[in-house]
Structures are given as structure tokens and as C-alpha cells.
Motif scaffolding. Structure first.
Motif, PDB file in Angstrom:
ATOM      1  N   GLU A   6      -8.820  -0.880   4.264  1.00 34.88           N
ATOM      2  CA  GLU A   6      -8.990   0.499   3.826  1.00 34.88           C
ATOM      3  C   GLU A   6     -10.490   0.796   3.684  1.00 34.88           C
ATOM      4  OE1 GLU A   6      -6.330   2.223   3.654  1.00 34.88           O
ATOM      5  OE2 GLU A   6      -4.710   0.760   3.360  1.00 34.88           O
ATOM      6  N   THR A  10      -9.489  -4.735   1.188  1.00 31.08           N
ATOM      7  CA  THR A  10      -8.096  -4.989   0.813  1.00 31.08           C
ATOM      8  C   THR A  10      -7.773  -6.462   1.005  1.00 31.08           C
ATOM      9  OG1 THR A  10      -7.439  -2.737   1.400  1.00 31.08           O
ATOM     10  CG2 THR A  10      -5.694  -4.388   1.286  1.00 31.08           C
ATOM     11  N   TYR A 175      -2.736  -4.043  -6.539  1.00 33.37           N
ATOM     12  CA  TYR A 175      -1.662  -3.209  -5.995  1.00 33.37           C
ATOM     13  C   TYR A 175      -0.452  -4.098  -5.811  1.00 33.37           C
ATOM     14  CZ  TYR A 175      -2.396  -4.888  -1.114  1.00 33.37           C
ATOM     15  OH  TYR A 175      -2.499  -5.642   0.032  1.00 33.37           O
ATOM     16  N   TYR A 218      -6.880   3.403  -2.354  1.00 31.78           N
ATOM     17  CA  TYR A 218      -6.159   2.518  -3.272  1.00 31.78           C
ATOM     18  C   TYR A 218      -4.656   2.624  -3.006  1.00 31.78           C
ATOM     19  CZ  TYR A 218     -10.360   1.846  -6.111  1.00 31.78           C
ATOM     20  OH  TYR A 218     -11.620   1.507  -6.550  1.00 31.78           O
ATOM     21  N   ARG A 219      -4.039   1.493  -2.775  1.00 29.92           N
ATOM     22  CA  ARG A 219      -2.606   1.511  -2.471  1.00 29.92           C
ATOM     23  C   ARG A 219      -1.755   1.753  -3.716  1.00 29.92           C
ATOM     24  NH1 ARG A 219      -1.549  -2.941   2.344  1.00 29.92           N
ATOM     25  NH2 ARG A 219      -3.170  -2.141   3.740  1.00 29.92           N
ATOM     26  N   TYR A 220      -2.285   1.444  -4.892  1.00 35.39           N
ATOM     27  CA  TYR A 220      -1.569   1.742  -6.130  1.00 35.39           C
ATOM     28  C   TYR A 220      -2.596   2.143  -7.189  1.00 35.39           C
ATOM     29  CZ  TYR A 220       2.535   1.772  -9.075  1.00 35.39           C
ATOM     30  OH  TYR A 220       3.577   2.183  -9.859  1.00 35.39           O
ATOM     31  N   ASP A 265      -3.317  -7.727  -3.488  1.00 35.21           N
ATOM     32  CA  ASP A 265      -1.852  -7.656  -3.502  1.00 35.21           C
ATOM     33  C   ASP A 265      -1.294  -8.680  -4.488  1.00 35.21           C
ATOM     34  OD1 ASP A 265       0.832  -7.462  -2.988  1.00 35.21           O
ATOM     35  OD2 ASP A 265       0.713  -7.995  -0.873  1.00 35.21           O
TER      36      ASP A 265
END
Length: 422
Positions: A6, A10, A175, A218-220, A265
Motif C-alpha cells: 500500500e 504492509t 490489521y 490502512y486495511r483496518y 497482519d
């Protein structure tokens, strides 16, 4: 396999060797001390999640200090918390965030024209914990006290990207996949059904914007788990509302170049859930109201974006359209993975979330400055030994909590209602 990067770095989960990671962290801890921060209400001690967290933390020997930022109503509750965490092998500081000694210290600051007496909630707990953690640690990680899927790999993944100086990172955000343990339900409604479509709608309405690009990377973005350098911790103005997580990302944006930011993750993740609420002042709707308010304020503060009532109608139309498209995509994803998915409930949740948009706009227009605690560098300019005095207060509280006879802490607690109303 997902190798996609991203705007920020990430860090994927490709089957990490946790034991190898912990060995490296042990070596790094010799020259780069690490502190873990856990904000908690007393009620969390009565739930199974925190007991599980405590058991896993016992094997995290690379952590030097654990600072528990506790909101407790009584001396007895504080005593129980001190006893609960006494099983941990690390140095543990249980900070009574609303306790008499902390309040007394704040009164001294208030006399010096820095009034922190009115702040409360998770943001206040985080601010106290970051300051105390920065006293001895170079790397600070934070996670919540209600993670029912917790295991020791979580903290290792948070700490390592910051502790490994070769990476040059200053902030690492978690995330994860929010799946319910009992029914494999697709959770994370505030992110899926509000934050994701609202950021997309804002970008469509306002055009290309650096801050929106950053947030969408940001994924979360609402994850409550992150790690940072102690230098960064001292320079963050911590928000004191439900926009805490997004507000902290805004502070990171102000203080750190994107190349020094990462997300990691943590796999499958579950914790307690909030109700959608009956209106914009309740439950997840209240959270979403304050999240949008935080985003609007940051757009003006950092990007000089002038937002008016005219944007509101366009935002509502775009939000509904984007959210409906996402619901169709979630339905396909869930169905192909054998996950139960109630499209009607998702639609009604979006309709509820849509109602917070005008409320957030009105609040933003009436209160553009927002509410954030001054950063620790300002507090230390008023009282240079504030962290040391806070630590001394915590140590005294804990020592007295371990005594069986009545003590000064009990006598002071009689004044707690007066202090709390100051």
C-alpha cells in the motif's frame, strides 16, 4: 498469495516463525528496551479474555515493562487488579487513571495553567501510559484488554518492525480479519460499513487528497493495536473521544513520513462487540459520528480543505451508493467462504450510519478545533519530572494496595468524588 503493498509498508502473514521472532526480540531488548501498554476498565478483569492475555504474556520475556492503565471505581477494585497482574514476570505498573494520587498530580499541573483534569476515557488512559512507558522504553506497543483470540505472536508482530532499527520505522499498526469465533460472522461493521465507504465518498467529492490516500492505505484503520518509538509517543496529541484510533493516525500523519509507517497482519481476530445504537449519540453510531468529525477536522487542519454544508448532501448520496456496492461484494466473499451473511441487516446498518453524517458535519462546523490532550513534550515543559512523579505515585499506590490494613490510599479515596468533579 497477497504480496500487495500500500502507500504505507504492509507486512503480510506468510507463516511467520514466532519463536525465531521472539529470539530476535530478546537480542534487541538488550539495547532497545520495550514496554507494553494495556488500557483497561476494571470489568475486563472479570472476563476470560484478559486472563488469556495474562497467560500468554508470561512467555514474552523480551518485554521489560507492562503498564496497565486501569479505570477503577474503588480501592478494592484497584487492589484486585494489582493482585491479578502480580503473576506476570515482567515489571508491572498498574496506573489508577482516575485515582486520587494521579488526580493530585494533575492539580499541580493545573496550577501551572495546564489543566488536564477534565480528560477521561480510553484516550486519557493511553496518554498516561505512553508517557510512563517512554520513561524507560525505546519501543512501546499497545493492545486492548478484550481480545478473545489473543496469543503471544500478536505482541511480537507489533514490536518487531519498530524494534528492528534497520527498518527505519516509527509506527506500526495492526490489521486483521474480524470473524466471530462462535458463528464465523463477518464483524468489523464500523470499518466495513462506515469508514471504508465514507473515505471513498470523501475522495470522490473532494478529489485527490494526500491525507485520504494515507488513511485508505490502512486495511483496518480502527485497530486498537499498534507500536511506536518513544520519541513519537511524546509528540502525539491523543484524542479523547470515540475517534481515538483515527485521531491517532492523524497525529502520526503530522509527525512521521509515510515511508516510516507500516501495518502488520495479525490474522484472525475477535473481541467484544458494540451495538449499532438507537441514534447518533449511542453505540456504533456515536463512534462513527466522532470518527467522521475527526476526519473532517484533520482535512482542514493538515490539508487546508474548506468543508461546507454543500458537501454534506453529496457525501450522503455517495456514501449510500458506495456502501451498497460494498455490501454486494461482501455477500459474494462471504458466500464463497461459507460465512453466514445477512444482507438486509447490513443494509439497515448502513442506513443507520448514514444518519450520522449530518450530525458529524454540524458538530464539525460548530466545534472545528476538536478535543485532544496536549502532547507530553508540552506537559514536560511545565513539569520536567512529571513522568518520574507519576511513576512514584503508581509505585506507592501498588505498594499500599498489597497491604492488608487500612492505608493512606483508602483515606485518600474518600476524597475521590470531590477530586473527580474538579
Amino acid at each position: 498469495m497477497d504480496f500487495q503493498q500500500e502507500f504505507i509498508t504492509t507486512i503480510h502473514n506468510f507463516g511467520v516463525d514466532v519463536e525465531h521472532l521472539e529470539q530476535r526480540l530478546m537480542a534487541l531488548s538488550q539495547t532497545s528496551p520495550m514496554a507494553l501498554l494495556i488500557p483497561s476498565l476494571y470489568e475486563e478483569l472479570e472476563r476470560p479474555a484478559l486472563s488469556r492475555i495474562r497467560e500468554h504474556l508470561k512467555s514474552c520475556h523480551y518485554i521489560k515493562v507492562i503498564n496497565v492503565c486501569l479505570y477503577a471505581e474503588t480501592v478494592e477494585q484497584y487492589r484486585n487488579a494489582v493482585a491479578f497482574f502480580s503473576e506476570l514476570p515482567q515489571t508491572v505498573n498498574v496506573i489508577w487513571t482516575n485515582g486520587p494520587r494521579v488526580r493530585k498530580l494533575l492539580k499541580i499541573l493545573a496550577e501551572q495553567k495546564l489543566n488536564l483534569l477534565d480528560y477521561k476515557g480510553k484516550g486519557w488512559a493511553v496518554w498516561l501510559g505512553l508517557g510512563l512507558s517512554s520513561l524507560d522504553a525505546q519501543t512501546i506497543a499497545l493492545h486492548d484488554a478484550d481480545i478473545v483470540t489473543f496469543d503471544r505472536s500478536l505482541v511480537a508482530k507489533l514490536f518487531y518492525p519498530i524494534a528492528e532499527k534497520e527498518f527505519g520505522l516509527a509506527y506500526n499498526k495492526a490489521y486483521y480479519t474480524r470473524l466471530g469465533l462462535a458463528d464465523r460472522s463477518m464483524n468489523g461493521r464500523a470499518v466495513r460499513l462506515f469508514v471504508a465507504p465514507i473515505l471513498s465518498a470523501l475522495q470522490d467529492v473532494l478529489g485527490h487528497n494526500a491525507y485520504l490516500r494515507y488513511l485508505r492505505a490502512y486495511r483496518y484503520p480502527l485497530a486498537g493495536e499498534f507500536a511506536m518509538t518513544s520519541d513519537l509517543a511524546l509528540n502525539l496529541r491523543v484524542p479523547c473521544d470515540w475517534g481515538l484510533e483515527v485521531g491517532l493516525l492523524a497525529e502520526v500523519y503530522r509527525n512521521v513520513a509515510p515511508k516510516r509507517v507500516s501495518q502488520v497482519d495479525l490474522g484472525f481476530f475477535d473481541h467484544k462487540h458494540k451495538e449499532v445504537g438507537e441514534g447518533p449519540s449511542d453505540g456504533l453510531q456515536k463512534m462513527c459520528t466522532e470518527i467522521l468529525g475527526s476526519i473532517l477536522k484533520t482535512l482542514t487542519e493538515t490539508e487546508s480543505v474548506v468543508i461546507s454544508d454543500a458537501h454534506q448532501m453529496a457525501m450522503r448520496v455517495k456514501f449510500r451508493r458506495v456502501a451498497q456496492d460494498l455490501i454486494r461484494q461482501y455477500f459474494v466473499d462471504a458466500s464463497c467462504n461459507g460465512i453466514p451473511y445477512d444482507r438486509h441487516r447490513e443494509e439497515t446498518t448502513v442506513e443507520s450510519f448514514e444518519q450520522v453524517i449530518p450530525v458529524a458535519f454540524k458538530k464539525y462546523l460548530n466545534e472545528p478545533a476538536g478535543s485532544r490532550i496536549p502532547d507530553w513534550t508540552r506537559a514536560l515543559s511545565v513539569m520536567p519530572d512529571l513522568r518520574e512523579r507519576l511513576l512514584a505515585a503508581v509505585k506507592t499506590d501498588m505498594a499500599e494496595a498489597k497491604l492488608e490494613s487500612p492505608t493512606d490510599i483508602e483515606a485518600m479515596s474518600c476524597k475521590l468524588p470531590t477530586l473527580m468533579s474538579a
